[in-house]
Write a protein that holds these residues in place. Structure first.
Motif, PDB file in Angstrom:
ATOM      1  N   GLY A 174     -89.737 -26.217  -8.209  1.00 56.08           N
ATOM      2  CA  GLY A 174     -89.379 -27.611  -7.973  1.00 56.08           C
ATOM      3  C   GLY A 174     -90.050 -28.578  -8.934  1.00 56.08           C
ATOM      4  O   GLY A 174     -90.295 -28.264 -10.107  1.00 56.08           O
ATOM      5  N   SER A 175     -90.352 -29.779  -8.446  1.00 57.09           N
ATOM      6  CA  SER A 175     -90.914 -30.836  -9.290  1.00 57.09           C
ATOM      7  C   SER A 175     -92.271 -30.455  -9.857  1.00 57.09           C
ATOM      8  O   SER A 175     -92.668 -30.950 -10.911  1.00 57.09           O
ATOM      9  N   VAL A 193     -82.753 -44.865 -16.322  1.00 55.07           N
ATOM     10  CA  VAL A 193     -83.166 -43.548 -15.819  1.00 55.07           C
ATOM     11  C   VAL A 193     -82.465 -43.307 -14.492  1.00 55.07           C
ATOM     12  O   VAL A 193     -82.526 -44.137 -13.578  1.00 55.07           O
ATOM     13  N   VAL A 194     -81.801 -42.157 -14.396  1.00 51.81           N
ATOM     14  CA  VAL A 194     -81.119 -41.780 -13.166  1.00 51.81           C
ATOM     15  C   VAL A 194     -81.559 -40.370 -12.786  1.00 51.81           C
ATOM     16  O   VAL A 194     -82.087 -39.635 -13.614  1.00 51.81           O
ATOM     17  N   ALA A 195     -81.346 -40.011 -11.539  1.00 49.55           N
ATOM     18  CA  ALA A 195     -81.749 -38.682 -11.084  1.00 49.55           C
ATOM     19  C   ALA A 195     -80.797 -38.195 -10.011  1.00 49.55           C
ATOM     20  O   ALA A 195     -80.208 -38.990  -9.267  1.00 49.55           O
ATOM     21  N   THR A 196     -80.650 -36.882  -9.943  1.00 49.21           N
ATOM     22  CA  THR A 196     -79.830 -36.291  -8.888  1.00 49.21           C
ATOM     23  C   THR A 196     -80.480 -35.004  -8.425  1.00 49.21           C
ATOM     24  O   THR A 196     -80.887 -34.167  -9.228  1.00 49.21           O
ATOM     25  N   GLY A 197     -80.622 -34.860  -7.113  1.00 47.79           N
ATOM     26  CA  GLY A 197     -81.340 -33.724  -6.538  1.00 47.79           C
ATOM     27  C   GLY A 197     -82.745 -34.140  -6.143  1.00 47.79           C
ATOM     28  O   GLY A 197     -83.413 -34.875  -6.881  1.00 47.79           O
ATOM     29  N   VAL A 198     -83.202 -33.687  -4.987  1.00 43.35           N
ATOM     30  CA  VAL A 198     -84.519 -34.084  -4.479  1.00 43.35           C
ATOM     31  C   VAL A 198     -85.616 -33.754  -5.471  1.00 43.35           C
ATOM     32  O   VAL A 198     -86.526 -34.554  -5.734  1.00 43.35           O
ATOM     33  N   GLU A 199     -85.573 -32.541  -6.049  1.00 47.11           N
ATOM     34  CA  GLU A 199     -86.618 -32.134  -6.983  1.00 47.11           C
ATOM     35  C   GLU A 199     -86.683 -33.078  -8.186  1.00 47.11           C
ATOM     36  O   GLU A 199     -87.768 -33.403  -8.675  1.00 47.11           O
ATOM     37  N   ALA A 200     -85.510 -33.518  -8.655  1.00 46.05           N
ATOM     38  CA  ALA A 200     -85.468 -34.418  -9.807  1.00 46.05           C
ATOM     39  C   ALA A 200     -86.036 -35.794  -9.448  1.00 46.05           C
ATOM     40  O   ALA A 200     -86.761 -36.406 -10.245  1.00 46.05           O
ATOM     41  N   VAL A 201     -85.708 -36.274  -8.250  1.00 38.22           N
ATOM     42  CA  VAL A 201     -86.235 -37.567  -7.815  1.00 38.22           C
ATOM     43  C   VAL A 201     -87.756 -37.516  -7.712  1.00 38.22           C
ATOM     44  O   VAL A 201     -88.464 -38.426  -8.175  1.00 38.22           O
ATOM     45  N   THR A 232     -81.569 -41.510 -19.651  1.00 36.57           N
ATOM     46  CA  THR A 232     -82.188 -40.230 -19.311  1.00 36.57           C
ATOM     47  C   THR A 232     -81.780 -39.877 -17.890  1.00 36.57           C
ATOM     48  O   THR A 232     -81.958 -40.681 -16.967  1.00 36.57           O
ATOM     49  N   ALA A 233     -81.210 -38.698 -17.738  1.00 35.10           N
ATOM     50  CA  ALA A 233     -80.761 -38.244 -16.422  1.00 35.10           C
ATOM     51  C   ALA A 233     -81.522 -36.990 -16.045  1.00 35.10           C
ATOM     52  O   ALA A 233     -81.422 -35.965 -16.722  1.00 35.10           O
ATOM     53  N   LEU A 234     -82.332 -37.070 -14.984  1.00 33.99           N
ATOM     54  CA  LEU A 234     -83.019 -35.889 -14.473  1.00 33.99           C
ATOM     55  C   LEU A 234     -82.123 -35.233 -13.430  1.00 33.99           C
ATOM     56  O   LEU A 234     -81.611 -35.912 -12.527  1.00 33.99           O
ATOM     57  N   ALA A 235     -81.924 -33.938 -13.576  1.00 38.24           N
ATOM     58  CA  ALA A 235     -81.048 -33.226 -12.652  1.00 38.24           C
ATOM     59  C   ALA A 235     -81.625 -31.854 -12.353  1.00 38.24           C
ATOM     60  O   ALA A 235     -82.129 -31.172 -13.255  1.00 38.24           O
ATOM     61  N   THR A 236     -81.570 -31.460 -11.085  1.00 43.13           N
ATOM     62  CA  THR A 236     -82.012 -30.118 -10.738  1.00 43.13           C
ATOM     63  C   THR A 236     -81.068 -29.101 -11.371  1.00 43.13           C
ATOM     64  O   THR A 236     -79.926 -29.415 -11.710  1.00 43.13           O
ATOM     65  N   THR A 237     -81.551 -27.910 -11.530  1.00 44.82           N
ATOM     66  CA  THR A 237     -80.795 -26.872 -12.237  1.00 44.82           C
ATOM     67  C   THR A 237     -79.392 -26.700 -11.689  1.00 44.82           C
ATOM     68  O   THR A 237     -78.426 -26.531 -12.452  1.00 44.82           O
ATOM     69  N   ASP A 238     -79.246 -26.757 -10.368  1.00 48.48           N
ATOM     70  CA  ASP A 238     -77.918 -26.551  -9.795  1.00 48.48           C
ATOM     71  C   ASP A 238     -77.044 -27.803  -9.836  1.00 48.48           C
ATOM     72  O   ASP A 238     -75.889 -27.772  -9.411  1.00 48.48           O
TER      73      ASP A 238
END
Length: 259
Positions: A174-175, A193-201, A232-238
């Motif tokens: 995870g994070s 900056v945007v994020a999707t997925g709990v781990e990314a947030v 910049t977009a943080l996204a979990t692997t899935d």
């Protein structure tokens, strides 16, 4: 050129020929009259003229067929209608469209303004020195919204780009599996900056960064890049695939990094 919009008779002739083409060979003059809004007698007279002009041929009682000449006439007439429609929607209505811009200085209604994009938002300033201009439809003080219409020219806008930072899922650490300094490095110069997925947030928050949105990251990133922003977009692997699919569909430039 066949100008079917020149007068009512030409327009009615066009509509009746279209109706015959749709219904051939069994043609009900009563149905056509109801559809076009004229009498059955008038339809009969129009059909007789179309036959005399070689645009329609009669095959029997209440049986008609559009000739090759009639098809060519319909194509030419339809092109005229299409050109006129394009003129109305593009030139006439396009000039009448009104959009909201941010006034960078005090603007008076009727004043010519220059248009530009800054921080992903539409802005207007007094004067006509820019490559894109319009006419103010409202008074506005600096920093407030102003209506603009009668657009001319094209705004200068360099397309933005998107950096997708891949964050491991919780199953893979995870994070905690991504260095906060790595996240900061790729976020500090981003416009958005945007994020999707709990781990990314959580990865963002561990780097003391609060993403602007925490869902629909791909859509927001694509929209931002189209407005000239670097995102910049943080996204979990899935979630990475969903983000990149959206960016690819929008023809937005992007790169994917693993922390």
């Amino acid at each position: 050129m066949v100008d079917v919009l020149d007068n009512k008779r030409a327009a009615t002739r066009f509509r009746i020929l279209v109706q015959i083409a749709e219904r051939q060979p069994a043609v009900s003059q009563g149905e056509i009259a109801e559809e076009v809004g004229v009498t059955s007698q008038a339809v009969s007279e129009y059909i007789r003229e179309l036959v005399d002009d070689g645009l329609v041929e009669k095959e029997g009682r209440s049986r008609y067929r559009v000739t090759n000449e009639g098809v060519d006439w319909l194509f030419r007439a339809a092109d005229d209608v299409r050109r006129f429609a394009n003129h109305v929607t593009g030139d006439v209505l396009g000039a009448m469209n009104e959009a909201a811009y941010i006034a960078t200085d005090d603007i008076e209604e009727g004043e010519t303004v220059s248009l530009f994009v800054e921080d992903g938002l539409l802005h207007a300033k007094s004067g006509d020195e820019g490559p894109a201009t319009g006419v103010a439809t409202t008074d506005a003080e600096a920093g407030t919204d102003v209506g603009v219409t009668s657009f001319e020219g094209v705004m200068d806008l360099e397309p933005g780009s998107v950096t997708v930072v891949q964050v491991p899922t919780v199953r893979s650490g995870g994070s905690r599996a991504i260095d906060p300094e790595f996240v900061s490095e790729h976020c500090e110069n981003a416009d958005l900056v945007v994020a999707t997925g709990v781990e990314a947030v959580i990865a963002c928050r561990r780097a003391e960064i609060e993403p602007v949105v925490t869902f629909a990251a791909g859509d927001v990133a694509a929209d931002g890049a189209e407005r000239g922003l670097h995102v910049t977009a943080l996204a979990t692997t899935d979630e990475v695939g969903r983000v990149t699919d959206t960016l690819r569909d929008a023809n937005v430039s992007y790169e994917v990094l693993e922390g």
